[in-house]
Design a protein around this motif. Structure first.
Motif, PDB file in Angstrom:
ATOM      1  N   SER A 215      31.401  50.366  42.494  1.00 51.48           N
ATOM      2  CA  SER A 215      30.852  49.887  41.232  1.00 51.48           C
ATOM      3  C   SER A 215      29.948  48.695  41.508  1.00 51.48           C
ATOM      4  O   SER A 215      30.086  48.013  42.527  1.00 51.48           O
ATOM      5  N   TRP A 216      29.036  48.449  40.588  1.00 49.85           N
ATOM      6  CA  TRP A 216      28.240  47.225  40.657  1.00 49.85           C
ATOM      7  C   TRP A 216      28.171  46.585  39.275  1.00 49.85           C
ATOM      8  O   TRP A 216      27.737  47.222  38.336  1.00 49.85           O
ATOM      9  N   PRO A 217      28.638  45.298  39.188  1.00 47.17           N
ATOM     10  CA  PRO A 217      29.340  44.518  40.215  1.00 47.17           C
ATOM     11  C   PRO A 217      30.693  45.154  40.569  1.00 47.17           C
ATOM     12  O   PRO A 217      31.250  45.888  39.736  1.00 47.17           O
ATOM     13  N   PRO A 218      31.203  44.883  41.776  1.00 49.95           N
ATOM     14  CA  PRO A 218      32.475  45.485  42.196  1.00 49.95           C
ATOM     15  C   PRO A 218      33.604  45.199  41.211  1.00 49.95           C
ATOM     16  O   PRO A 218      33.686  44.119  40.644  1.00 49.95           O
ATOM     17  N   ARG A 219      34.412  46.224  40.968  1.00 52.33           N
ATOM     18  CA  ARG A 219      35.652  46.170  40.198  1.00 52.33           C
ATOM     19  C   ARG A 219      35.471  46.085  38.689  1.00 52.33           C
ATOM     20  O   ARG A 219      36.393  46.403  37.942  1.00 52.33           O
ATOM     21  N   ILE A 220      34.311  45.669  38.207  1.00 51.18           N
ATOM     22  CA  ILE A 220      34.137  45.507  36.763  1.00 51.18           C
ATOM     23  C   ILE A 220      32.836  46.115  36.247  1.00 51.18           C
ATOM     24  O   ILE A 220      32.591  46.117  35.042  1.00 51.18           O
ATOM     25  N   GLY A 221      31.989  46.644  37.141  1.00 55.78           N
ATOM     26  CA  GLY A 221      30.663  47.083  36.734  1.00 55.78           C
ATOM     27  C   GLY A 221      30.525  48.572  36.531  1.00 55.78           C
ATOM     28  O   GLY A 221      31.498  49.323  36.480  1.00 55.78           O
ATOM     29  N   GLY A 222      29.254  49.006  36.433  1.00 55.77           N
ATOM     30  CA  GLY A 222      28.939  50.406  36.269  1.00 55.77           C
ATOM     31  C   GLY A 222      28.970  51.149  37.589  1.00 55.77           C
ATOM     32  O   GLY A 222      29.199  50.571  38.653  1.00 55.77           O
ATOM     33  N   THR A 223      28.709  52.441  37.534  1.00 54.47           N
ATOM     34  CA  THR A 223      28.813  53.294  38.715  1.00 54.47           C
ATOM     35  C   THR A 223      27.668  53.035  39.686  1.00 54.47           C
ATOM     36  O   THR A 223      26.496  53.095  39.314  1.00 54.47           O
ATOM     37  N   ALA A 224      28.022  52.775  40.947  1.00 58.17           N
ATOM     38  CA  ALA A 224      27.034  52.659  42.024  1.00 58.17           C
ATOM     39  C   ALA A 224      27.013  53.942  42.847  1.00 58.17           C
ATOM     40  O   ALA A 224      25.958  54.374  43.308  1.00 58.17           O
ATOM     41  N   SER A 225      28.175  54.536  43.053  1.00 60.37           N
ATOM     42  CA  SER A 225      28.274  55.823  43.737  1.00 60.37           C
ATOM     43  C   SER A 225      29.558  56.509  43.280  1.00 60.37           C
ATOM     44  O   SER A 225      30.545  55.851  42.939  1.00 60.37           O
ATOM     45  N   CYS A 226      29.525  57.847  43.284  1.00 61.98           N
ATOM     46  CA  CYS A 226      30.681  58.598  42.801  1.00 61.98           C
ATOM     47  C   CYS A 226      30.624  60.015  43.351  1.00 61.98           C
ATOM     48  O   CYS A 226      29.618  60.441  43.913  1.00 61.98           O
ATOM     49  N   THR A 227      31.712  60.751  43.175  1.00 62.52           N
ATOM     50  CA  THR A 227      31.781  62.119  43.667  1.00 62.52           C
ATOM     51  C   THR A 227      32.754  62.922  42.802  1.00 62.52           C
ATOM     52  O   THR A 227      33.301  62.410  41.813  1.00 62.52           O
ATOM     53  N   ALA A 228      32.966  64.162  43.158  1.00 60.88           N
ATOM     54  CA  ALA A 228      33.895  65.015  42.411  1.00 60.88           C
ATOM     55  C   ALA A 228      35.336  64.623  42.704  1.00 60.88           C
ATOM     56  O   ALA A 228      35.642  64.023  43.740  1.00 60.88           O
ATOM     57  N   ALA A 229      36.222  64.964  41.790  1.00 60.32           N
ATOM     58  CA  ALA A 229      37.662  64.734  41.972  1.00 60.32           C
ATOM     59  C   ALA A 229      38.380  66.050  41.690  1.00 60.32           C
ATOM     60  O   ALA A 229      39.157  66.160  40.742  1.00 60.32           O
TER      61      ALA A 229
END
Length: 346
Positions: A188-202
């Motif tokens: 996330s950006w900012p880390p832990r409290i922000g929006g998505t910076a990178s993601c993938t399938a679950a």
């Protein structure tokens, strides 16, 4: 705006009656049926409130206006979730400094964040603040209150950015799940409290998250484009609802498409009475990455490895496409211009 696959039309505003007038002019030459996809909360507010004035050619699937507004407001969502016995962390709403005594009974750490999206707040403060005590809430809130009084304090769910999951869905008019995709954040950006910076399938949690999300949406009468964000608590391994996104696409919506689940296409086919596209899960699964935000997150957290090294999955850049390069080039040129401007202003 820059993509070769779209026809851009610049408008003067994205909200209010003026936007509805612009929309009417824009769709006049688009044919007898047009499906409208929204991407901004303020536009969702406008279209929902003024839906009766939409041209007859425009289709958009939305729940009843008051219910939509409740879901878009963090306290409104909290009350609905508690009424449905949905898994949500305890939350206190602050509407003035007189409400500050209410936060003393929470278990800390907590998160302090706006009750709903506010652009003036976003220009001056962080998306959210992790706070360690009621005293810290008091000090922060008094700085924020003159700009935005309506805030919430929510108990923190233990876990890293990789413990944040989401379920993207499109719900038909009878409450049926037209399309559903479950994913998880990497950074996330900012880390832990922000929006998505990178993601993938679950894929491993897809059924549970899809069922839980669909059940909640069905109980509250939600239809249309929406999603639910979850955090998996490191202490008990359970998923807790954090907040929904309703009436519009999510920032990371494309992660579903690059992993074989094109939700906007499914929505279009459903509303136009066409056969739904088959969901074809991609193997190995793909990482969707906002390269700039992901790099900032790595630098702040001290991690040297990128998303591909972290997960072992191929990475798809949020902007770059070899067959459609202008969005990426525009983004790069804007960043360069901002850097030059900042040097001259120092």
């Amino acid at each position: 705006m820059r993509s070769r696959w779209g026809k851009a039309r610049r408008v003067s505003t994205l909200e209010g009656p003026a936007f509805m007038n612009e929309l009417q002019r824009a769709v006049a030459s688009m044919g007898p049926r047009v499906l409208l996809f929204l991407t901004e909360e303020k536009t969702v507010n406008t279209v929902s409130e003024l839906r009766a004035s939409l041209p007859v050619s425009v289709l958009i699937r939305l729940p009843e206006h008051q219910r939509l507004m409740e879901l878009m407001h963090k306290q409104g969502f909290q009350e609905l979730a508690e009424a449905m016995a949905a898994p949500v962390p305890r939350t206190v709403r602050l509407q003035s400094s007189q409400d500050l005594p209410l936060v003393r009974g929470l278990n800390y750490p907590c998160v302090l964040k706006p009750s709903e999206k506010n652009y003036e707040y976003g220009a001056r403060f962080k998306k959210a603040y992790k706070v360690g005590s009621a005293h810290e809430v008091d000090a922060l809130y008094r700085k924020i209150e003159p700009v935005l009084a309506d805030m919430v304090v929510q108990e923190w769910i233990e876990g890293a950015d990789g413990d944040i999951y989401f379920c993207l869905q499109y719900i038909g008019g009878q409450g049926e799940v037209v399309s559903s995709f479950s994913g998880r954040k990497i950074r996330s950006w900012p880390p832990r409290i922000g929006g998505t910076a990178s993601c993938t399938a679950a894929w491993e949690h897809a059924q549970e998250l899809s069922d839980t999300t669909a059940s909640f949406f069905r109980q509250v009468g939600f239809t249309g484009m929406g999603s639910m964000e979850y955090k998996r608590d490191a202490r008990d391994g359970l998923f807790y609802m954090v907040e929904p996104t309703v009436g519009r696409t999510d920032f990371q919506e494309e992660v579903a498409t690059v992993n074989g689940c094109n939700i906007p296409l499914a929505a279009y086919c459903h509303e136009m009475g066409q056969a739904l596209p088959a969901m074809s899960p991609v193997s190995p699964q793909r990482v969707w990455r906002d390269e700039q935000a992901d790099r900032w997150s790595r630098e702040v957290s001290g991690e040297a490895v990128n998303a591909a090294a972290l997960t072992g999955f191929p990475v798809v850049d949020a902007q770059w496409r070899w067959h459609d390069p202008l969005p990426w080039l525009d983004d790069i040129s804007r960043r360069a211009a901002d850097r030059i401007k900042s040097k001259f202003h120092k």
